[in-house]
Design an enzyme around this catalytic site. Sequence first.
Site, short mmCIF file in Angstrom:
data_model
loop_
_atom_site.label_atom_id
_atom_site.label_comp_id
_atom_site.label_asym_id
_atom_site.label_seq_id
_atom_site.Cartn_x
_atom_site.Cartn_y
_atom_site.Cartn_z
N MET A 74 -3.77 -36.96 33.47
CA MET A 74 -4.66 -37.75 32.88
C MET A 74 -5.99 -38.23 33.66
O MET A 74 -6.79 -38.90 33.29
CB MET A 74 -4.11 -39.34 32.68
N CYS A 75 -6.22 -37.23 34.48
CA CYS A 75 -7.46 -37.07 35.39
C CYS A 75 -8.60 -36.39 34.72
O CYS A 75 -8.51 -35.51 33.82
CB CYS A 75 -7.12 -36.38 36.45
N HIS A 76 -9.72 -36.99 34.54
CA HIS A 76 -10.80 -36.76 34.04
C HIS A 76 -11.59 -35.27 35.02
O HIS A 76 -11.31 -35.28 36.05
CB HIS A 76 -12.00 -37.70 34.10
N MET A 112 -7.94 -39.37 43.32
CA MET A 112 -6.86 -38.23 43.19
C MET A 112 -7.28 -37.01 43.73
O MET A 112 -6.66 -36.15 43.95
CB MET A 112 -6.77 -38.16 41.37
N GLU A 113 -8.69 -36.71 43.58
CA GLU A 113 -9.19 -35.39 44.19
C GLU A 113 -9.14 -35.26 45.59
O GLU A 113 -8.53 -34.37 46.20
CB GLU A 113 -10.92 -35.22 43.70
N ASP A 127 3.04 -23.11 53.79
CA ASP A 127 3.21 -21.75 53.23
C ASP A 127 2.87 -20.84 54.28
O ASP A 127 3.55 -19.57 54.15
CB ASP A 127 2.41 -21.41 52.18
#
Length: 156
Positions: A74-76, A112-113, A127
């Site tokens: 749901m992120c823009h 969120m970013e 990793d």
Amino acid sequence: MEFTHFDENGNARMVDVSQKAVTHREATATGSIQVSPEIFDAIRGKKVKKGDVLTVAQVAGIMGCKKTSELIPMCHVLMLTNAKVTFTMDEEAHAIHAFCTVKTDGKTGVEMEALTGVSTALLTVYDMCKAIDRRMVIRDIHLVTKSGGKSGDFHF
């Protein structure tokens, strides 16, 4: 408190920000990865066979910021004006702390970013070092600060 990602029928939706004002928005997130002394020394000495771990993780974190809307449903999609990933090394704890600051001028925030940037950077450290020892622990990923927008400033 109302959940904005659901409509009146409980269906998932992207929040409509079309009527919101454009403001400067900034967010910083942090997290850490606990590693063995051997990994810590290999990262610090740039002796990991896959390359310079923190430089690669820095680039990966920035790339993660830019891809957030593809990962979080749901992120823009945002036009980022800056994304920066930095690290500090805690020799006593054998931990690497990542920080990600993201900026934009837009209608929705960049929390969120910033969180995605930190997560991607730390996953990249894992990793690149897993061939040495898989007993690394990623922890404490959280938002540190956020500014801009209707909800105002936040400080953890």
